[in-house]
Design an enzyme around this catalytic site. Structure first.
Site, PDB file in Angstrom:
ATOM      1  N   ASP A   1     -30.832   6.033 -21.044  1.00  0.00           N
ATOM      2  CA  ASP A   1     -31.417   6.749 -22.175  1.00  0.00           C
ATOM      3  C   ASP A   1     -29.811   6.706 -23.317  1.00  0.00           C
ATOM      4  O   ASP A   1     -28.844   6.434 -22.333  1.00  0.00           O
ATOM      5  CB  ASP A   1     -32.021   8.365 -21.320  1.00  0.00           C
ATOM      6  CG  ASP A   1     -32.148   8.720 -22.519  1.00  0.00           C
ATOM      7  OD1 ASP A   1     -32.929   7.855 -23.646  1.00  0.00           O
ATOM      8  OD2 ASP A   1     -31.878   9.665 -22.677  1.00  0.00           O
ATOM      9  N   SER A   2     -29.957   6.941 -24.242  1.00  0.00           N
ATOM     10  CA  SER A   2     -28.934   6.857 -25.513  1.00  0.00           C
ATOM     11  C   SER A   2     -28.426   8.717 -24.745  1.00  0.00           C
ATOM     12  O   SER A   2     -27.874   8.148 -25.257  1.00  0.00           O
ATOM     13  CB  SER A   2     -30.185   7.289 -26.623  1.00  0.00           C
ATOM     14  OG  SER A   2     -30.830   8.735 -26.547  1.00  0.00           O
TER      15      SER A   2
ATOM     16  N   CYS B   1     -35.574   5.786 -22.782  1.00  0.00           N
ATOM     17  CA  CYS B   1     -35.606   6.318 -24.018  1.00  0.00           C
ATOM     18  C   CYS B   1     -36.541   4.884 -24.980  1.00  0.00           C
ATOM     19  O   CYS B   1     -36.447   3.557 -24.070  1.00  0.00           O
ATOM     20  CB  CYS B   1     -33.844   5.513 -24.282  1.00  0.00           C
ATOM     21  SG  CYS B   1     -33.723   5.178 -25.957  1.00  0.00           S
TER      22      CYS B   1
ATOM     23  N   GLU C   1     -32.221  19.475 -28.359  1.00  0.00           N
ATOM     24  CA  GLU C   1     -30.126  19.326 -27.807  1.00  0.00           C
ATOM     25  C   GLU C   1     -30.485  20.932 -27.919  1.00  0.00           C
ATOM     26  O   GLU C   1     -28.628  21.116 -27.022  1.00  0.00           O
ATOM     27  CB  GLU C   1     -29.997  18.773 -29.029  1.00  0.00           C
ATOM     28  CG  GLU C   1     -30.163  16.629 -29.235  1.00  0.00           C
ATOM     29  CD  GLU C   1     -29.013  16.864 -27.941  1.00  0.00           C
ATOM     30  OE1 GLU C   1     -28.553  16.927 -27.038  1.00  0.00           O
ATOM     31  OE2 GLU C   1     -29.459  15.109 -26.818  1.00  0.00           O
TER      32      GLU C   1
ATOM     33  N   CYS D   1     -40.821  10.261 -27.820  1.00  0.00           N
ATOM     34  CA  CYS D   1     -39.122  10.014 -27.329  1.00  0.00           C
ATOM     35  C   CYS D   1     -39.378  11.260 -26.455  1.00  0.00           C
ATOM     36  O   CYS D   1     -40.138  11.713 -26.378  1.00  0.00           O
ATOM     37  CB  CYS D   1     -39.078  10.837 -28.725  1.00  0.00           C
ATOM     38  SG  CYS D   1     -37.087  11.116 -28.597  1.00  0.00           S
TER      39      CYS D   1
ATOM     40  N   HIS E   1     -37.124  12.888 -25.780  1.00  0.00           N
ATOM     41  CA  HIS E   1     -36.862  14.808 -25.752  1.00  0.00           C
ATOM     42  C   HIS E   1     -38.668  14.979 -26.039  1.00  0.00           C
ATOM     43  O   HIS E   1     -37.965  16.423 -25.829  1.00  0.00           O
ATOM     44  CB  HIS E   1     -35.825  15.075 -27.338  1.00  0.00           C
ATOM     45  CG  HIS E   1     -35.217  14.885 -27.025  1.00  0.00           C
ATOM     46  ND1 HIS E   1     -34.119  13.523 -26.243  1.00  0.00           N
ATOM     47  CD2 HIS E   1     -33.324  15.378 -26.702  1.00  0.00           C
ATOM     48  CE1 HIS E   1     -32.526  13.474 -26.612  1.00  0.00           C
ATOM     49  NE2 HIS E   1     -32.530  14.696 -26.365  1.00  0.00           N
TER      50      HIS E   1
HETATM   51  N1  DGL Z   1     -33.744   8.708 -26.597  1.00  0.00           N
HETATM   52  C1  DGL Z   1     -34.108   8.458 -27.598  1.00  0.00           C
HETATM   53  C2  DGL Z   1     -35.616   7.742 -27.354  1.00  0.00           C
HETATM   54  O1  DGL Z   1     -36.252   8.646 -26.646  1.00  0.00           O
HETATM   55  C3  DGL Z   1     -34.259  10.092 -28.450  1.00  0.00           C
HETATM   56  C4  DGL Z   1     -32.682  10.283 -28.772  1.00  0.00           C
HETATM   57  C5  DGL Z   1     -32.219  10.160 -29.123  1.00  0.00           C
HETATM   58  O2  DGL Z   1     -32.164   8.896 -31.155  1.00  0.00           O
HETATM   59  O3  DGL Z   1     -30.823   9.211 -29.141  1.00  0.00           O
HETATM   60  O4  DGL Z   1     -35.834   7.476 -29.147  1.00  0.00           O
END
Ligand code: DGL
Length: 262
Positions: free
Chosen positions: A6-7, A69, A149, A181, A183
């Site tokens: 993931d990011s 992600c 966050e 997403c 989060h």
């Molecule tokens: N992990 C990203 C997603 O699921 C969200 C956070 C980001 O923008 O990096 O889209």
């Protein structure tokens, strides 16, 4: 060994779903915390970052990769599938789209995600490919990532922002809303509360975990070899106390996290 990336920290919501169904299968997690967010970056950059991460996970012995992600799934999953034909690649967008198509009765659904995910229209495309009668309404909710966050998951301010973001989707009378997403599952209570009882709120990671389990169950021998191979490993490109705290909150336990430069 399953490689999951993931990011940042949000992909741990997907890890949690996978661990619920496959507690004994070891995973290697990579969170690209030094370069997040992905949600406002270009396709080219997200593809480059994703390939670098897959190279790392491959070097750790992973033959199965989960793109946890949504932004990377939307913009880079097909790219890495083509670049690494030897690996089995799962992505949350494909499985999330399937979950939506299976859940909706009214054929009116909503998808929320980062700006990059929503602008890519990939959810709309995949859902209507599965069932052309489904009407898909989408909304980018970029502030949600920052609110999570900041650990503002129960604040009245967050509820207010959710009401503003979700107003149009509510008016469309959708019966299913996909949290597109990583989060957003942490805001599920607030989002469900705003949408009301008639809308089923689903997270894209749940279905992915089910699919992974189904496929691994077909090859029990592979699970067995993986199970004896060792425990889970967590890596990030930048490690802060903030990340460790959030990771613990999501996983419900402390994990040993290592910083690694790609
Ligand atoms: N992990 C990203 C997603 O699921 C969200 C956070 C980001 O923008 O990096 O889209």
């Amino acid at each position: 060994m399953i490689g999951i990336f993931d990011s940042g920290v949000g992909g741990l919501t997907v890890v949690k779903e996978i661990k619920k169904l496959l507690p004994d299968v070891p995973i290697v997690y990579f969170g690209d915390t030094a370069r997040l967010p992905y949600g406002n970056k270009s396709r080219e950059t997200i593809q480059k970052y994703s390939a670098e991460i897959v190279d790392f996970l491959k070097s750790k012995g992973c033959r199965t990769i989960v793109v946890a992600c949504n932004t990377a799934s939307a913009l880079a999953a097909d790219y890495i599938r083509e670049k690494y034909p030897d690996l089995k690649i799962y992505d949350v967008v494909s499985t999330g789209a399937e979950a939506v198509a299976e859940t909706t009765k009214s054929k009116k659904v909503g998808v929320i995600g980062t700006t990059a995910t929503i602008n890519s229209s990939v959810y709309k495309k995949k859902i209507t490919e599965l069932d052309s009668n489904i009407e898909v309404f989408t909304k980018a909710c970029p502030l949600f990532v920052h609110l999570v966050e900041e650990n503002w998951t129960r604040r009245p301010e967050t509820r207010k922002i959710a009401r503003t973001y979700l107003r149009d989707l509510k008016l469309k009378k959708i019966d299913t809303l996909l949290l597109g997403c990583t989060h957003y599952p942490l805001l599920e209570k607030i989002i469900s509360g705003v949408m009301g009882r008639r809308t089923k709120v689903i997270a894209s990671g749940e279905k992915l975990a089910e699919e992974l389990k189904k496929n691994l169950d077909k090859r029990p021998a592979r699970i067995a070899t993986r199970s004896v191979a060792g425990g889970d490993e967590y890596f990030v490109s930048d490690l802060t106390e903030h990340f460790e705290r959030l990771a613990e909150k999501i996983l419900g336990k402390k994990a040993k996290i290592e910083k690694i430069m790609l």
